[in-house]
Design a protein around this motif. Structure first.
Motif, PDB file in Angstrom:
ATOM      1  N   ALA A  16      47.649  48.432  31.821  1.00 49.27           N
ATOM      2  CA  ALA A  16      48.138  47.580  32.403  1.00 49.27           C
ATOM      3  C   ALA A  16      47.395  46.804  34.240  1.00 49.27           C
ATOM      4  O   ALA A  16      46.072  46.885  34.328  1.00 49.27           O
ATOM      5  CB  ALA A  16      48.735  49.210  33.881  1.00 49.27           C
ATOM      6  N   PRO A  17      47.611  45.653  34.453  1.00 49.24           N
ATOM      7  CA  PRO A  17      46.429  44.943  35.310  1.00 49.24           C
ATOM      8  C   PRO A  17      46.216  45.685  37.104  1.00 49.24           C
ATOM      9  O   PRO A  17      46.867  47.089  36.810  1.00 49.24           O
ATOM     10  CB  PRO A  17      47.934  44.197  36.108  1.00 49.24           C
ATOM     11  N   GLU A  18      45.192  45.527  36.338  1.00 47.07           N
ATOM     12  CA  GLU A  18      43.747  45.950  37.593  1.00 47.07           C
ATOM     13  C   GLU A  18      44.809  45.822  39.196  1.00 47.07           C
ATOM     14  O   GLU A  18      45.053  44.704  38.940  1.00 47.07           O
ATOM     15  CB  GLU A  18      42.906  46.144  37.467  1.00 47.07           C
ATOM     16  N   GLY A  19      43.638  46.442  40.591  1.00 47.71           N
ATOM     17  CA  GLY A  19      44.283  46.487  41.258  1.00 47.71           C
ATOM     18  C   GLY A  19      45.590  45.771  41.655  1.00 47.71           C
ATOM     19  O   GLY A  19      46.361  46.362  41.743  1.00 47.71           O
ATOM     20  N   ALA A  20      45.166  45.710  43.148  1.00 43.63           N
ATOM     21  CA  ALA A  20      46.637  45.059  43.689  1.00 43.63           C
ATOM     22  C   ALA A  20      47.353  43.880  43.167  1.00 43.63           C
ATOM     23  O   ALA A  20      48.097  43.139  43.535  1.00 43.63           O
ATOM     24  CB  ALA A  20      46.419  44.849  45.732  1.00 43.63           C
ATOM     25  N   ALA A  21      48.592  44.381  42.341  1.00 41.83           N
ATOM     26  CA  ALA A  21      49.836  43.159  41.886  1.00 41.83           C
ATOM     27  C   ALA A  21      50.737  43.309  42.033  1.00 41.83           C
ATOM     28  O   ALA A  21      51.393  44.887  42.442  1.00 41.83           O
ATOM     29  CB  ALA A  21      49.504  43.237  40.615  1.00 41.83           C
TER      30      ALA A  21
END
Lengths: 92, 353
Positions: free
Chosen positions: B27-32
């Motif tokens: 899963a993409p990290e940070g605020a996406a």
């Protein structure tokens, strides 16, 4: 962020076209770049439809980037109209 | 009914993670910003936008070939455009690359395992044309009339040290002009404009060194994600892609014949990057030269050592240790008031990159 005035309309889905409008690359003329899955058969027709819309909606000199996925002429004109009107509304 | 909507609730996110996990993706990290394609409540596909990077685009095995990816990518492009982002990049595996190319994304370059694609302007070709213009101008303004080989170094310079200066001087002995590219991604404690200014000042006495921003295609979040996360899992694949982009796109247009790298004793990701450069660049006719690090007393000079000192008490700033690590120009800056914010950030996050 590019900071260049740009407007987008349409999608990359089948039977659609994505139009991106930005300021012209060459002074005193419109520039058009078309990429299409049916370029060989309909390339000239797509460009003609884009040029038609450019004459109809005066927005100054612009660059049109078109990614075509087999859109009908009416779709091309609708996407062009939306993109050009959005471009007009942007602050320069 | 088919509906594209933002992935919002905890349940949405769990479902999206599951879809990605089943396909072997993180899963993409940070605020996406996440977008799902729901078909009668069934999650058929997902995609994410993190800054100007498209990622985590994944379609459920039973729904592939139905054009869902085109729908998701289109809406992510529109979402980005509404935020004023018109230039997007996508990192993917070599196997998936043709699908994205078919949708309308443009290939920057591909290595055996990975590929970088882009959408919007300025694209790689336009960016390189600009860079070539700048480079040409600088070369003409130079005292050396002789034509000769152009070399390149890519550095983060966080901040610029005597080690960097040594590397540049050693490289200048082996080429006529040297492009010094400063990593543009703002992921370091010293902001990009400060890093760039300190490199320019530090190389003020080296007229043959041309300092330029590295742009989005050299050691950026898109071309080399693990450089910024520090995770070694995919770093080899990322390093190969970054090396390939440099060799087949950048070196070609900017007429760069040799790339210099500083020997890396401690950071594993950087060491792997150097190894990938040494392997891949020669395959495309670009020479790669590794230069030994400069040591002060017994320690190798490194920017991380400088940051350690800066995180310490004020008294350390006056000590000779720092003077042995950085040139006058950098020293002047780190002792100035402009550093207060950066030093506080360093103290807060002991291991900040």
């Amino acid at each position: 962020m590019s900071g260049i005035k740009t407007a987008i309309a349409g999608t990359l889905e089948s039977n659609d076209i994505m139009i991106t409008v930005s300021p012209s690359r060459q002074e005193g003329k419109n520039t058009i770049a078309v990429e299409s899955i049916v370029m060989r058969q309909f390339g000239p027709a797509i460009i003609a439809a884009i040029e038609d819309s450019l004459t109809q909606f005066e927005v100054g000199f612009v660059h049109i980037d078109a990614r075509d996925r087999g859109a009908l002429e009416c779709t091309i004109k609708a996407r062009m109209e939306a993109a050009l009107l959005r471009y007009k509304e942007l602050p320069s | 009914m088919q509906e594209f909507r933002e992935i919002i609730t905890r349940r949405d996110h769990a479902e999206a993670r599951e879809l990605l996990r089943a396909a072997g993706l993180d899963a993409p990290e940070g605020a996406a910003f996440g977008l799902g394609c729901y078909e009668d409540g069934f999650l058929g596909g997902v995609g994410f936008l993190a800054g100007n990077i498209l990622c985590g685009i994944c379609i459920h095995p039973s729904r592939r070939g139905a054009g869902l990816a085109a729908g998701i990518v289109s809406r992510l492009i529109q979402h980005a455009a509404a935020q004023g982002r018109h230039k997007l990049l996508l990192f993917t595996s070599a196997a998936e690359m043709p699908k994205f190319q078919e949708i309308g994304l443009k290939l920057v370059a591909q290595s055996p395992h990975a590929a970088l694609l882009e959408f919007g302007q300025p694209d790689c070709a336009a960016w390189l044309e600009d860079m070539r213009g700048v480079l040409q101008e600088q070369r003409q303004a130079m005292p050396t009339a002789a034509y000769g080989q152009t070399g390149a170094i890519v550095m983060n310079a966080n901040p610029f040290t005597l080690g960097h200066l040594h590397l540049v001087r050693a490289a200048l002995q082996r080429c006529v002009y040297l492009c010094v590219f400063v990593v543009e991604e703002d992921a370091s404690v010293f902001p990009f404009d400060v890093r760039l200014a300190l490199v320019r000042q530090g190389l003020g006495q080296e007229p043959r060194a041309i300092v330029l921003p590295a742009g989005p295609y050299m050691v950026s979040r898109a071309s080399f994600p693990s450089y910024f996360t520090g995770k070694t899992a995919h770093s080899r694949i990322h390093a190969e892609l970054d090396s390939t982009i440099f060799a087949v796109r950048i070196a070609k247009v900017l007429d760069i014949g040799v790339r210099f790298v500083g020997q890396e004793p401690s950071c594993e990701v950087t060491a792997r990057y150097n190894a990938a450069l040494k392997e891949i660049l020669p395959q495309h006719g670009v020479v790669c030269v590794e230069i030994e690090r400069l040591s002060s007393d017994t320690h190798a000079i490194s920017a991380s050592r400088v940051r350690e000192l800066l995180a310490g008490p004020d008294a350390d700033l006056a000590r000779d240790d720092l003077r042995k690590l950085v040139p006058e120009t950098t020293l002047g800056f780190v002792q100035s008031d402009a550093m207060l914010g950066i030093r506080n950030a360093l103290r807060k996050h002991q291991n900040i990159y």
